[in-house]
Design an enzyme around this catalytic site. Structure first.
Site, PDB file in Angstrom:
ATOM      1  N   GLU A 105       0.769  -1.350  -0.078  1.00  0.00           N
ATOM      2  CA  GLU A 105       0.096   0.000   0.021  1.00  0.00           C
ATOM      3  C   GLU A 105       0.857   1.352   0.028  1.00  0.00           C
ATOM      4  OE1 GLU A 105      -2.998  -0.408   3.110  1.00  0.00           O
ATOM      5  OE2 GLU A 105      -3.866   1.266   2.353  1.00  0.00           O
ATOM      6  N   ASP A 106       1.805   1.407   0.709  1.00  0.00           N
ATOM      7  CA  ASP A 106       2.465   2.387   1.047  1.00  0.00           C
ATOM      8  C   ASP A 106       4.177   2.594   0.229  1.00  0.00           C
ATOM      9  OD1 ASP A 106       0.698   3.458   2.708  1.00  0.00           O
ATOM     10  OD2 ASP A 106       1.469   2.538   4.266  1.00  0.00           O
TER      11      ASP A 106
END
Ligand code: MN
Length: 512
Positions: free
Chosen positions: A80-81
């Site tokens: 996700e990051d």
């Protein structure tokens, strides 16, 4: 910049239960991989981003979780990051770690809309969305570290939202899983941000009583130790249990803010080798100090639904006050702190001893003597009648994966019997009654969305407006400015909210 360094790999390796070479290699690889993936990123505090996953992994190691979970903790934000491709995680770390990372990522995209309406549904949804109980535990550790570093989040509004969400959703899940250390950690980190005034008031009150309570506990600890030793009980240890600020606040609310009515701000915990010792000690204690009526609770014979076991009693201390005592065994102590995580550890520490009889042995230690059966008897039926359902489920299954699945199925069946939970394309959760349709969904989001509805997509496909929505569906409403509600919609809609808006729109059209 707070100058925090990521926790070293050695801390994690020394803390995790398994010392097998393959496990050490897996966690080491995940550590290096995540460190590299996040190397350009920083936290709000200005610290390297990797501080966060390294700490989450350490918390998981502390809870005694398996190497796959610890590795997933290290990797949980890479997709996700840090933009890592899911296929890379799967190739490098295998399907088990990958599915844990993926599960955690999916939970991360759920959004929270308003305390009042969605608290319960989100709590349920969280439990149900995690197919593997370990995903929930990783998510709890993730939240624990985030909430402990909440002061660095720049917007006050966001801090409050995260803190309230922690109190309303994450802490109750930790409680449900019997993880009291987690529950208190989450609550005490979030409380000052969620309700600053109430926090100050609680802290002030607790401070006033601190000296008196400490002195009472110290004196009782000495006296109890002496009495137990004189009666021949020598093998035990004691510790002070201090009530968390949030839990004290909740109790103060129930007691009209009269702190004199709360006897367990500080409690004395006495930990023995066996269950029999606990009952012996209870007798000795009651023979010397008068118990407060109605305060004796035998959670060893009758465990709490989350598996908690201890004997509680409150006794008058002779100085005008009273003190709560909690008697338990070492096993019960570990189980009370880490709950379901302490059961998941079983697999790791018992390598090579798989099979029915062994796992039954394991259940037996949670039962009072009078409820134990011979090891050859399956832990079902009357013999283990009041063992928590989730412990039974875990005990019955051979593989822990299927055990946690069954556990979640039970959660799902009581949670999902009357409602369906569907998503907006952005990941907001909408809670609807069973058999609700896209029309109900549209009006639940906003009446304007309903009034302009021209069609609906469910999971990417166009569907008829009378389609019954199912749990986990992603629903997208297609709008057109010329669209108008019809009488047929009114017949299809299941919720009174949708019907009410449709009637209003129809009568407005008629007037025109
Ligand atoms: Mn995270």
């Amino acid at each position: 910049m707070t100058d925090v360094k990521p926790r070293p790999l050695s801390d994690i390796l020394e803390t995790m239960p398994s010392k097998r070479a393959v496990d050490v290699a897996l966690v080491t690889k995940a550590y290096e991989f995540a460190k590299e993936a996040h190397k350009e990123q920083r936290r709000f505090s200005g610290d390297p981003y990797f501080v966060h996953p390294a700490e989450v992994a350490y918390l998981l190691a502390q809870a005694g979780m398996c190497p796959e979970s610890i590795s997933a903790g290290l990797l949980h934000d890479t997709i996700e990051d840090a933009g890592t491709k899911p296929s890379v995680i799967e190739r490098e770390f295998g399907t088990e770690v990958f599915s844990l990372v993926q599960g955690t990522t999916k939970l991360g995209t759920l959004r929270y809309r308003g305390l009042e309406r969605h608290t319960e549904s989100l709590r349920k949804l969280f439990a149900a969305t995690a197919k593997d109980i370990r995903v929930l535990i990783i998510k709890l550790m993730d939240r624990l570290h985030n909430v402990r570093t909440l002061e660095h989040v720049p917007r006050a509004e966001k801090r409050i939202r995260i803190a309230q969400e922690t109190l309303e959703i994450y802490a109750p899940i930790a409680d449900r899983l019997g993880m009291s250390v987690m529950k208190q950690g989450l609550e005490d980190a979030a409380f000052p941000f969620a309700y600053p005034k109430e926090y100050e008031k609680t802290r002030e009150l607790a401070k006033e009583r601190k000296k008196e309570n400490e002195k009472r506990l110290e004196k009782m600890e000495k006296d109890v130790k002496r009495e137990l030793a004189e009666a021949g009980l020598r093998e035990f240890r004691t510790e002070a249990r201090i009530k968390g600020m949030y839990s004290l606040f909740r109790k103060l609310e129930r007691k009209q803010w009269d702190i004199a009515k709360i006897y367990d701000i500080r409690a004395l915990r006495i930990i023995f080798p066996t269950v029999a010792d606990c009952y012996t000690a209870l007798g000795i204690i009651h023979a010397h100090w008068r118990p407060v009526p109605g305060k004796i609770k035998d959670y060893i014979a009758f465990p709490k639904p989350n598996g908690y076991q201890s004997i509680h009693t409150t006794v008058y201390t002779g100085d005008g006050g009273a003190l709560e005592m909690q008697l338990r065994t070492e096993t019960q102590h570990r189980e009370a702190q880490y709950g379901i995580a302490s059961h998941l550890t079983y697999k790791e520490t018992q390598v090579g001893t798989s099979g029915g009889a062994r796992s039954l042995e394991w259940v037996r230690q949670f039962l009072p003597a009078w409820r134990r059966t011979s090891p050859s008897v399956a832990p079902s039926g009357a013999a283990v009648g009041s063992v928590p359902a989730w412990v039974k489920e875990l005990a019955r299954a051979d593989a822990l994966e299927s055990a946690s699945e069954k556990y979640l199925d039970t959660l799902k069946s009581d949670f999902f019997s009357h409602r369906v939970f569907v998503f907006t394309p952005k990941g907001d959760v909408i809670d609807l009654p069973i058999a609700a349709t896209p029309i109900d969904f549209a009006y639940a989001v906003h009446s304007d969305l309903g009034n302009k509805m021209a069609g609906a997509r469910v999971n990417g496909k166009m569907v008829a407006l009378d389609t019954a929505l199912r749990n986990g569906d992603v629903v997208e409403i297609v709008t057109k400015s010329s669209a108008r509600p019809t009488r047929k919609w009114h017949d299809i809609a299941k919720t009174s909210m949708a019907k009410k808006h449709i009637r209003a729109a129809l009568s407005a059209q008629q007037k025109k």
